[in-house]
Design an enzyme around this catalytic site. Structure first.
Site, PDB file in Angstrom:
ATOM      1  N   CYS A  61      -6.775  -9.124  -7.883  1.00 42.30           N
ATOM      2  CA  CYS A  61      -6.885  -7.752  -8.401  1.00 42.30           C
ATOM      3  C   CYS A  61      -5.621  -7.273  -9.097  1.00 42.30           C
ATOM      4  CB  CYS A  61      -7.275  -6.780  -7.295  1.00 42.30           C
ATOM      5  SG  CYS A  61      -6.010  -6.610  -6.021  1.00 42.30           S
TER       6      CYS A  61
ATOM      7  N   HIS B 198       3.807   1.197 -12.122  1.00 45.53           N
ATOM      8  CA  HIS B 198       2.594   1.960 -11.831  1.00 45.53           C
ATOM      9  C   HIS B 198       2.237   2.950 -12.926  1.00 45.53           C
ATOM     10  CE1 HIS B 198       2.893   0.300  -7.721  1.00 45.53           C
ATOM     11  NE2 HIS B 198       1.608   0.207  -7.957  1.00 45.53           N
TER      12      HIS B 198
HETATM   13  C1  PEP Z   1      -0.630  -5.865  -6.941  1.00 46.81           C
HETATM   14  O1  PEP Z   1       0.449  -5.790  -6.360  1.00 46.81           O
HETATM   15  O2  PEP Z   1      -0.933  -6.800  -7.706  1.00 46.81           O
HETATM   16  C2  PEP Z   1      -1.627  -4.787  -6.790  1.00 46.81           C
HETATM   17  C3  PEP Z   1      -2.835  -4.926  -7.274  1.00 46.81           C
HETATM   18  O3  PEP Z   1      -1.219  -3.665  -6.161  1.00 46.81           O
HETATM   19  P1  PEP Z   1      -0.329  -2.531  -6.824  1.00 46.81           P
HETATM   20  O4  PEP Z   1      -0.225  -2.846  -8.289  1.00 46.81           O
HETATM   21  O5  PEP Z   1      -1.019  -1.246  -6.564  1.00 46.81           O
HETATM   22  O6  PEP Z   1       0.960  -2.669  -6.101  1.00 46.81           O
END
Ligand code: PEP
Ligand code: MG
Length: 743
Positions: A670, A357
């Site tokens: 996404c 993240h």
């Molecule tokens: C994912 O897991 O691909 C996603 C878009 O969510 P995050 O990266 O916030 O876990």
């Protein structure tokens, strides 16, 4: 005694230069040497004579030696002491007439080292052929340590000017890592968890310092034992590491070095640092992975001891440079956001992976990140000029002027590329064979919203609501949340926004909740699991969303849904909140869309029962990939091990597309994959028609789309997926090159 006198001298004298003058007189006297001199490192790898007793005083600031030149230069270059009874016979001896040193035959010198970096050299000389013994060298080393603190605190040579030793050399340094976020930035290093700098070097009361050291050691030992107990039920790696570490804590040799240093009059913390510096200088250049591993254990132990002995002091944000390059072992997204964004230029991590993240947040902030840069924390000093070159996955520390010019040229070229992408802004996102592809943006902060206009994105495909939660010191109440979501909708100005409910846990820790202590946080109590177990929290968020929409269309997405029942429970909470709003006469959303993140593979086999209950599905490839391959997305050792362009993932996505399409449910991707042109090509070729990505990716992906014949790509992919399993990246690259697709 000498240390005591040294401390008194330092307390008495005025300017730092005066103090150095006093120090050389005192040391010459105490060591019965005719000469004592201090050379300090200046820009351009030059050692300059700063203070002397015995040499010609007019040589001060005039005598300069390059690192590696002469005996003094040799001591600095290798970071190790020299003791010679016949210095002039040494092949490295370089005669400097202005000093009048030809009459001195013997020489002993030690590097002045601070935090593993050579700052200068301390030398004594005698007329006779004196043989300096080990104890005398150790005394010099201890004095050098006191001097190092004085020099650093007095800013005799500005930190920006100071060049530091890395391993054997004093050269600018290039460290290769991996790209976590593209882009190039120039700035000055800020160490995220700054090395603990000790300010008290000389002991007031030796017995007390000895006791402090033993207590600290005892404390660290108890900590490690507690950790071992906590891991008692676990076998394997973790326990092994702890046990090795525990052995280290009991390592007699090292502890004895510390004890000796403390008995000689250093404070406990200075003794620890001194013993560690010795080992680091001795072993620091080793490339043997075993030794490097041991060195980092020792560093860890040293830090633990220093933490206990000094208590950490938080860095003052005002003292940070205007062009910060944050250097860290690893960090969470909230930690990154703690830095002043207007001054943050780039990030360098020893660990990290593109899906962590912190990388996602950095991408949203549009700052380059290089990860897996080996040992960067111990090779960079706060204030060092640094270039973070995400494009070429490298970090340049203390770069030379010509390198800087090249980097400036690269930054200009990037601006130019952006200008080109900006021109695509108002052109349709459609392939050459007229297939329309929706391009959305991922966001998580209000400041991201400005990119809607400059990228021309169709809307926000993923609004990560947890980011504002992570940067606050307390849980935001309904009104605060409603205000925030309302602002997001205002700024979207009619373009659709998909709000994802709180996805905390995993690597997203709320400062006021703390980590949940899961062994496997990514697969632990996170996201919708917390939401359903703590329904009041989720309901407050849903209430805030309804309030924020205030009659406008609302799109809500639940993360980490693994079973249909979870979606149904979440939906029920949403219905309860809609009822509540209705009863209170509040405006209800003119249109309500409910969807789920598809990121747990098990959902693939529940689509028939899931699809009737959702309006859309958004594939989170970051998590999907980690669960599909059982490979932690934040583990730098696994980064790149499983390619997102693997037939397994692409076949799974193709399967989902085929299921979803006839059900009339919208499907988007996404995850980070959607924002990389080659990956985006593959996603379109398996049937995806909607992508959501970081703002910076929209230009490059749109350029790819506009140069693509989707019919051809789909045919190519269908054929490729029937081939025996092999990575598809190269095949796709060749396909793109043959068909002039801009990737
Ligand atoms: C994912 O897991 O691909 C996603 C878009 O969510 P995050 O990266 O916030 O876990
Ligand atoms: Mg996810």
């Amino acid at each position: 005694m000498l240390l005591k006198r040294l401390r008194d001298t330092m307390a008495r004298a005025g300017s730092v230069e005066d103090t150095l003058g006093e120090v050389v007189r005192l040391v010459a006297n105490e060591m019965v040497a005719e000469v004592c001199s201090i050379y300090l490192l200046r820009a351009g790898e030059v050692l300059e004579l700063f203070a002397t007793q015995g040499l010609n005083p007019s040589a001060v600031h005039r005598t300069r030696l390059r690192v590696g030149e002469g005996l003094v230069g040799d001591i600095a270059a290798h970071g190790r002491p020299l003791a010679l009874d016949d210095a002039q016979a040494h092949p490295q001896f370089a005669y400097r007439p202005e000093t009048g040193e030809e009459i001195y035959h013997s020489l002993a010198g030690v590097p002045i080292v601070r935090a593993g970096r050579v700052l200068g050299v301390l030398v004594v000389q005698n007329r006779t052929r004196r043989q300096y013994d080990e104890e005398e060298i150790e005394t010099l080393q201890t004095i050098a340590m006191v001097l190092a603190e004085l020099i650093a605190a007095g800013h005799i040579v500005s930190p920006n000017e100071m060049q530091q030793v890395d391993g054997l050399g004093l050269l600018p340094l290039r460290i290769d890592g991996v790209q976590l976020t593209p882009g190039v930035a120039i700035g000055h290093a800020v160490l995220h968890e700054p090395r603990i700098v000790i300010s008290r070097v000389v002991a007031e009361d030796i017995a007390l310092e000895q006791q402090r050291f033993e207590e600290a050691l005892h404390g660290v030992r108890a900590d490690v034992d507690r950790m071992l107990e906590a891991h008692d039920m676990q076998s394997g790696e973790q326990r092994e590491i702890l046990e090795t570490f525990r052995m280290f804590v009991d390592d007699r040799g090292w502890m004895e070095r510390v004890r000796e240093a403390v008995s000689s009059g250093l404070t406990a913390e200075a003794g620890v640092q001194r013993a560690f510096d010795e080992v680091r200088i001795r072993l620091g250049q080793s490339t043997d992975p075993y030794i490097r591993e041991r060195l980092s254990d020792l560093q860890d132990l040293c830090n633990r001891l220093l933490l206990r002995l000094t208590g950490r002091v938080a860095a003052d944000p005002a003292s940070m440079p205007d062009d910060m390059i944050v250097v860290a072992r690893d960090m969470g997204p909230a930690e990154l956001l703690d830095y002043d964004r207007t001054r943050l230029r780039g990030v360098v991590l020893e660990e990290g992976s593109a899906l962590s993240h912190v990388a996602i947040v950095a991408r949203a902030l549009d700052i380059p990140v290089v990860g897996r840069a080996p040992d960067v924390l111990s090779r960079v000093e706060a204030g060092d000029p640094i270039v973070v070159d995400g494009d070429n996955a490298q970090v340049l520390v203390r770069p030379a002027e010509d390198v800087l010019q090249t980097v400036h040229a690269a930054i200009d070229a990037r601006v130019e590329r952006r200008r080109k992408y900006a021109m695509l802004r108002d052109l349709p996102s459609a392939t050459r064979d007229q297939a329309r592809i929706s391009l959305h943006m991922n966001a998580g902060l209000l400041i991201d919203m400005q990119h809607l206009d400059d990228t021309g994105a169709d809307g926000i495909g993923l609004y990560r609501t947890e980011i504002p939660f992570m940067v606050r010191s307390e849980f935001p109440d309904v009104d605060a949340q409603a205000w925030l979501y309302g602002r997001v909708l205002d700024l979207a100005d009619g373009r659709p926004v998909t709000f994802r409910t709180l996805d905390v846990g995993g690597d997203k820790v709320l400062p006021y909740v703390g980590a949940f202590g899961d062994d496997n946080p990514a697969m632990g109590w996170r996201a919708i699991r917390i939401g359903l177990d703590r329904p009041a929290m989720l309901r407050r968020q849903l209430r805030a969303l309804i309030q924020a929409a205030n009659g406008r269309p609302l799109s809500v997405m639940f993360p980490m849904i693994a079973e249909v029942a979870e979606l149904l429970s979440a939906r029920r909470l949403l219905d309860l909140e809609l009822d509540r709003a209705r009863r209170r006469g509040q405006a209800l959303p003119e249109q309500l869309r409910v969807g789920v993140m598809f990121e747990v593979p098990a959902l693939a086999w529940q689509l028939d029962s899931l699809l009737p209950h959702v309006d859309f599905l958004s594939v989170g490839t970051n998590d999907l990939l980690q669960f599909l391959y059982a490979a932690d997305r934040g583990n730098s050792r696994l980064a790149g091990r499983y390619d997102s362009l693997s037939p397994a993932l692409l076949r799974l996505l193709h399967f989902v597309v085929e299921k979803v399409r006839p059900a009339g449910v919208d499907l988007a991707v996404c995850g980070e994959m959607a924002g990389r042109p080659v990956e985006a090509l593959a996603l379109l070729a398996v049937g995806v028609r909607s992508l959501s990505m970081s703002p910076g990716s929209i230009g490059p992906v749109k350029a790819m789309i506009r140069s693509l014949d989707l019919g051809e790509a789909t045919g190519f992919m269908a054929a490729a997926l029937t081939q025996p399993d092999r990575p598809m990246r190269e095949t796709l690259r060749l396909f793109a090159a043959d068909h002039a697709i801009e990737i």
